[in-house]
Design a protein around this motif. Sequence first.
Motif, PDB file in Angstrom:
ATOM      1  N   THR A  88       0.833  -1.204   0.000  1.00 27.54           N
ATOM      2  CA  THR A  88       0.000   0.000   0.000  1.00 27.54           C
ATOM      3  C   THR A  88       0.864   1.250   0.000  1.00 27.54           C
ATOM      4  OG1 THR A  88      -1.743  -1.175   1.208  1.00 27.54           O
ATOM      5  CG2 THR A  88      -1.822   1.221   1.240  1.00 27.54           C
ATOM      6  N   LEU A  89       1.915   1.246   0.813  1.00 26.87           N
ATOM      7  CA  LEU A  89       2.851   2.372   0.816  1.00 26.87           C
ATOM      8  C   LEU A  89       3.577   2.472  -0.531  1.00 26.87           C
ATOM      9  CD1 LEU A  89       4.353   1.963   4.396  1.00 26.87           C
ATOM     10  CD2 LEU A  89       2.673   3.654   3.640  1.00 26.87           C
ATOM     11  N   GLY A  90       3.898   1.314  -1.123  1.00 28.94           N
ATOM     12  CA  GLY A  90       4.534   1.334  -2.440  1.00 28.94           C
ATOM     13  C   GLY A  90       3.623   1.915  -3.501  1.00 28.94           C
ATOM     14  N   MET A  91       2.339   1.601  -3.428  1.00 29.21           N
ATOM     15  CA  MET A  91       1.376   2.194  -4.360  1.00 29.21           C
ATOM     16  C   MET A  91       1.312   3.704  -4.177  1.00 29.21           C
ATOM     17  SD  MET A  91      -0.326   0.242  -6.511  1.00 29.21           S
ATOM     18  CE  MET A  91      -1.968   0.930  -6.675  1.00 29.21           C
ATOM     19  N   ALA A  92       1.346   4.135  -2.927  1.00 28.10           N
ATOM     20  CA  ALA A  92       1.278   5.575  -2.656  1.00 28.10           C
ATOM     21  C   ALA A  92       2.500   6.289  -3.216  1.00 28.10           C
ATOM     22  CB  ALA A  92       1.158   5.810  -1.150  1.00 28.10           C
ATOM     23  N   PHE A  93       3.688   5.710  -3.027  1.00 24.78           N
ATOM     24  CA  PHE A  93       4.913   6.364  -3.510  1.00 24.78           C
ATOM     25  C   PHE A  93       4.957   6.395  -5.027  1.00 24.78           C
ATOM     26  CE2 PHE A  93       9.382   6.038  -4.889  1.00 24.78           C
ATOM     27  CZ  PHE A  93       9.821   7.272  -4.437  1.00 24.78           C
ATOM     28  N   THR A  94       4.644   5.266  -5.667  1.00 25.11           N
ATOM     29  CA  THR A  94       4.687   5.249  -7.131  1.00 25.11           C
ATOM     30  C   THR A  94       3.630   6.161  -7.727  1.00 25.11           C
ATOM     31  OG1 THR A  94       3.283   3.261  -7.111  1.00 25.11           O
ATOM     32  CG2 THR A  94       5.670   2.923  -7.264  1.00 25.11           C
ATOM     33  N   GLY A  95       2.476   6.276  -7.052  1.00 23.39           N
ATOM     34  CA  GLY A  95       1.459   7.204  -7.532  1.00 23.39           C
ATOM     35  C   GLY A  95       1.911   8.647  -7.443  1.00 23.39           C
ATOM     36  N   GLN A  96       2.636   8.983  -6.381  1.00 25.12           N
ATOM     37  CA  GLN A  96       3.154  10.341  -6.265  1.00 25.12           C
ATOM     38  C   GLN A  96       4.138  10.639  -7.385  1.00 25.12           C
ATOM     39  OE1 GLN A  96       5.085  11.148  -2.532  1.00 25.12           O
ATOM     40  NE2 GLN A  96       5.609  13.239  -3.054  1.00 25.12           N
ATOM     41  N   VAL A  97       4.960   9.663  -7.754  1.00 23.35           N
ATOM     42  CA  VAL A  97       5.923   9.866  -8.836  1.00 23.35           C
ATOM     43  C   VAL A  97       5.210  10.107 -10.165  1.00 23.35           C
ATOM     44  CG1 VAL A  97       7.744   8.740 -10.185  1.00 23.35           C
ATOM     45  CG2 VAL A  97       7.748   8.553  -7.696  1.00 23.35           C
ATOM     46  N   LEU A  98       4.071   9.420 -10.377  1.00 25.85           N
ATOM     47  CA  LEU A  98       3.367   9.553 -11.649  1.00 25.85           C
ATOM     48  C   LEU A  98       2.789  10.948 -11.861  1.00 25.85           C
ATOM     49  CD1 LEU A  98       1.507   6.136 -12.069  1.00 25.85           C
ATOM     50  CD2 LEU A  98       3.673   6.884 -13.046  1.00 25.85           C
ATOM     51  N   ARG A  99       2.669  11.739 -10.809  1.00 25.85           N
ATOM     52  CA  ARG A  99       2.261  13.134 -11.024  1.00 25.85           C
ATOM     53  C   ARG A  99       3.311  13.875 -11.843  1.00 25.85           C
ATOM     54  NH1 ARG A  99       0.353  13.120  -5.430  1.00 25.85           N
ATOM     55  NH2 ARG A  99       2.117  14.376  -4.746  1.00 25.85           N
ATOM     56  N   PHE A 100       4.547  13.458 -11.709  1.00 29.38           N
ATOM     57  CA  PHE A 100       5.679  13.957 -12.493  1.00 29.38           C
ATOM     58  C   PHE A 100       5.690  15.483 -12.587  1.00 29.38           C
ATOM     59  CE2 PHE A 100       8.803  13.634 -16.071  1.00 29.38           C
ATOM     60  CZ  PHE A 100       9.675  12.815 -15.395  1.00 29.38           C
ATOM     61  N   ASP A 101       5.469  16.116 -11.439  1.00 34.44           N
ATOM     62  CA  ASP A 101       5.638  17.559 -11.347  1.00 34.44           C
ATOM     63  C   ASP A 101       6.974  17.835 -10.660  1.00 34.44           C
ATOM     64  OD1 ASP A 101       5.065  16.730  -8.806  1.00 34.44           O
ATOM     65  OD2 ASP A 101       3.189  17.846  -8.617  1.00 34.44           O
ATOM     66  N   GLN A 102       7.189  19.073 -10.275  1.00 40.38           N
ATOM     67  CA  GLN A 102       8.476  19.440  -9.676  1.00 40.38           C
ATOM     68  C   GLN A 102       8.724  18.677  -8.376  1.00 40.38           C
ATOM     69  OE1 GLN A 102      10.714  20.920 -11.136  1.00 40.38           O
ATOM     70  NE2 GLN A 102      12.024  22.142  -9.807  1.00 40.38           N
ATOM     71  N   ASP A 103       7.687  18.562  -7.539  1.00 38.16           N
ATOM     72  CA  ASP A 103       7.840  17.824  -6.284  1.00 38.16           C
ATOM     73  C   ASP A 103       8.136  16.355  -6.545  1.00 38.16           C
ATOM     74  OD1 ASP A 103       7.524  20.009  -4.725  1.00 38.16           O
ATOM     75  OD2 ASP A 103       5.437  19.625  -4.176  1.00 38.16           O
ATOM     76  N   ALA A 104       7.404  15.761  -7.489  1.00 41.86           N
ATOM     77  CA  ALA A 104       7.608  14.343  -7.780  1.00 41.86           C
ATOM     78  C   ALA A 104       9.002  14.094  -8.348  1.00 41.86           C
ATOM     79  CB  ALA A 104       6.545  13.853  -8.761  1.00 41.86           C
ATOM     80  N   TYR A 105       9.462  14.987  -9.217  1.00 47.61           N
ATOM     81  CA  TYR A 105      10.776  14.814  -9.840  1.00 47.61           C
ATOM     82  C   TYR A 105      11.877  14.804  -8.784  1.00 47.61           C
ATOM     83  CZ  TYR A 105      14.731  15.580 -12.981  1.00 47.61           C
ATOM     84  OH  TYR A 105      15.921  15.466 -13.650  1.00 47.61           O
ATOM     85  N   TRP A 106      11.871  15.834  -7.928  1.00 48.38           N
ATOM     86  CA  TRP A 106      12.934  15.914  -6.934  1.00 48.38           C
ATOM     87  C   TRP A 106      12.711  14.934  -5.788  1.00 48.38           C
ATOM     88  CZ3 TRP A 106      17.401  17.873  -7.989  1.00 48.38           C
ATOM     89  CH2 TRP A 106      17.492  18.841  -8.992  1.00 48.38           C
ATOM     90  N   GLY A 107      11.451  14.597  -5.509  1.00 53.09           N
ATOM     91  CA  GLY A 107      11.202  13.557  -4.516  1.00 53.09           C
ATOM     92  C   GLY A 107      11.753  12.214  -4.965  1.00 53.09           C
ATOM     93  N   LEU A 108      11.597  11.913  -6.259  1.00 55.69           N
ATOM     94  CA  LEU A 108      12.169  10.693  -6.796  1.00 55.69           C
ATOM     95  C   LEU A 108      13.684  10.741  -6.734  1.00 55.69           C
ATOM     96  CD1 LEU A 108      11.931   7.981  -8.192  1.00 55.69           C
ATOM     97  CD2 LEU A 108      11.679   9.176 -10.367  1.00 55.69           C
ATOM     98  N   GLY A 109      14.247  11.916  -6.990  1.00 54.73           N
ATOM     99  CA  GLY A 109      15.699  12.058  -6.867  1.00 54.73           C
ATOM    100  C   GLY A 109      16.176  11.761  -5.466  1.00 54.73           C
ATOM    101  N   ILE A 110      15.424  12.231  -4.462  1.00 51.09           N
ATOM    102  CA  ILE A 110      15.784  11.945  -3.074  1.00 51.09           C
ATOM    103  C   ILE A 110      15.654  10.454  -2.798  1.00 51.09           C
ATOM    104  CG2 ILE A 110      15.094  12.330  -0.676  1.00 51.09           C
ATOM    105  CD1 ILE A 110      14.263  15.160  -1.512  1.00 51.09           C
ATOM    106  N   GLY A 111      14.566   9.842  -3.295  1.00 55.63           N
ATOM    107  CA  GLY A 111      14.402   8.400  -3.109  1.00 55.63           C
ATOM    108  C   GLY A 111      15.524   7.606  -3.742  1.00 55.63           C
ATOM    109  N   ALA A 112      15.951   8.027  -4.936  1.00 52.52           N
ATOM    110  CA  ALA A 112      17.062   7.339  -5.601  1.00 52.52           C
ATOM    111  C   ALA A 112      18.354   7.503  -4.816  1.00 52.52           C
ATOM    112  CB  ALA A 112      17.228   7.875  -7.020  1.00 52.52           C
ATOM    113  N   SER A 113      18.563   8.687  -4.247  1.00 53.40           N
ATOM    114  CA  SER A 113      19.782   8.899  -3.456  1.00 53.40           C
ATOM    115  C   SER A 113      19.774   8.040  -2.196  1.00 53.40           C
ATOM    116  CB  SER A 113      19.909  10.377  -3.081  1.00 53.40           C
ATOM    117  OG  SER A 113      18.914  10.768  -2.148  1.00 53.40           O
ATOM    118  N   ILE A 114      18.583   7.818  -1.634  1.00 45.61           N
ATOM    119  CA  ILE A 114      18.487   6.937  -0.465  1.00 45.61           C
ATOM    120  C   ILE A 114      18.839   5.507  -0.850  1.00 45.61           C
ATOM    121  CG2 ILE A 114      16.867   5.917   1.174  1.00 45.61           C
ATOM    122  CD1 ILE A 114      15.440   8.617   1.272  1.00 45.61           C
ATOM    123  N   ILE A 115      18.275   5.034  -1.969  1.00 42.48           N
ATOM    124  CA  ILE A 115      18.555   3.660  -2.405  1.00 42.48           C
ATOM    125  C   ILE A 115      20.027   3.489  -2.752  1.00 42.48           C
ATOM    126  CG2 ILE A 115      18.047   1.976  -4.223  1.00 42.48           C
ATOM    127  CD1 ILE A 115      15.235   3.078  -4.328  1.00 42.48           C
TER     128      ILE A 115
END
Length: 495
Positions: free
Chosen positions: A132-159
Motif C-alpha cells: 500500500t505504501l509502495g502504491m502511494a509512492f509510485t502514484g506520487q511519482v506519476l504526477r511527475f511535477d516538480q515535487d515528484a521529480y525531486w522527490g524521486l531524486g531523493i528516493g534514488a539517493s536513499i537507495i
Amino acid sequence: MRRIKEIYDWLEQRLQLEGPVMDAALHPVPRNTASWWYVFGSAAFTLLFVQIITGILLALVYVPSAGQAWSSLNVLNHQLELGWFLRAMHGWGSNFMVAVVLVHMAQVFMFGSYKYPRELTWILGIFLLLMTLGMAFTGQVLRFDQDAYWGLGIGASIISRVPVIGGSLVHLLLGGPIIAGATLSRFFALHVFVIPALMLLFACLHVWMVLKLGINEWPMPGRIVRRSTYLQEYHKLTHEDGVPFVPVALWKDAVFSAAVVATVAVFAFAFGPYGPSGTPDPTIIQTVPKPDFFFLWIYAALAYLPPSLETPFILIVPVIGIVLLLALPFYAAEGEKSWYRRPFAVLVLCTVAISWGTLTHLGTFTPWSPHMDAWSGDPVPSRYLHDATPLVRQGAVVFQSKQCRNCHSVGGVGGQRGPALDSIATRMTEDQMIRQILEGGGNMPAYGKNLSPPEVTALVSFLETLHPSNELPAVDASRKEVQTSQANPGPELKK
C-alpha cells in the motif's frame, strides 16, 4: 424470472460457486466480534477496489511519457468533465487506504490477532501494508511535477546508499543513470500492473485465511491461547455463541465501508486533486519537495538527524522494524490476547503512534523548509524601521531583497528554517553576525560571495537593531575591555 433461473442454473452447474459462497456468507463468527472494531479490514478491501476502478479510468487518459505526463494530468483537471473529481477520488482514496490499513494493523496488534493459528494472516497483512505504501509512492511519482521529480531524486539517493548493490538498484529503478522517460514507464508499470496484481493476490489469500481460520474472538482477560487447545476452544465458542457472518456482521462492514467511501468523495469534492504543481525542471534546484503525509515522518526524522546518522537510520531502522513485525507471531504465538494483560504491547503501540504522529505533524509545517514567497509577500514590519538611520534602512532593503525572510522570521512572519531574528542582537555580537553571514554554519549557507562589503555592513546594522526594548544588545566583552583600557591607560602607559 423463469429465464433468469435457467441461466443461473446453467452457470451454477458449470461453476459450482453456490456452495463456497454460502459457506463463506453463513460461516459462524463469535458474537462479540460482530462489532464496529472489526470493520477496518473490509473498509481497506473496499478502498482497494475504489483505487483499482478509478485507476483504470485514469489510465485511459494518462500518458506515461516524460513529455506528456504532466500535460495529460492537466487535461484531466481542466478539460474532461469531472476529470478533476476522478483524480481527487484516486488521490484521497490512497490517503484513506493507508490510514485505514494502519488503523487495522494497530487493532490487530492490540487484539492479539496475530497469534496462533493466524501467523500467516498477519504476515500477509504486513506485506499488504508495504505494498500500500509502495502504491502511494509510485502514484506520487506519476504526477511527475516538480515535487515528484525531486522527490524521486531523493528516493534514488536513499537507495544508492545500500552497500554493494546501491548503484545497480538505482539503475534498475530509474531505467538508466538519470530520471527520464524510462523512469516514468517503470513506475507506471509498477503502479498499474505489478503492485495491484500482488495486492489483489495477497488480499484474496488474506480473506481466504480469515474465512478458513475464523475471525479473531474478542480478547478476554484470562483467555489464554495454547496451540494444543485453541482450535477446539474457538470452534466451541462459535458453536455456542456464534452468529452467521451474513447479515449480522456484514451490515456493519457495509455501513462503515460506505461511510469511508462517502468521506473520500466529500474530501475529493471539497479539496480537489493533488497537483500537478510546476513542470519537472532539473535546472531548478531551489525547490523543497515534500512527500505525501504517509512519508512525512521519515522526512521529519531525516531533517532532525545529524548527517552522520542519516544513512544508518535509512538502512537499518526500517529493516529492523519490518523484521520484528514479521517475527512477532512466531515469538509471541501463545499467551494472553487482552490488552489489559499486555502492558508492554500497549506501551509499544502508544510509543510508535505518538512518535509517528509527532514527526508527521512536524513534517506538515516543516520548520526546516523556507517559505519561498516570504520575501515578496511579507514586508519588514514598520516598527522595526521607526526612527531608523539611513544605513539601517538600507540594511532592511538588503534583508528583504536577498530573501533572508525565506528562512528567518521577523515579527512572527517568514520562514522557520533558521531561528527567528526578533532578538538576534541579544544573542550575537557584530563580529559574530558578520562571520555567520560570510561563512555560514549549521544549516545556513555562506553568503560571502553573494553580498558586497557595503551590503554586509548595512545588513548587520539592521540586525543590530533587532532586540527587545528592555534588553541591551550583545557586546563583545574582550573588545569592551580593550576600549576601556585604551580610555583609561595604566600608570606605565601614561608615562
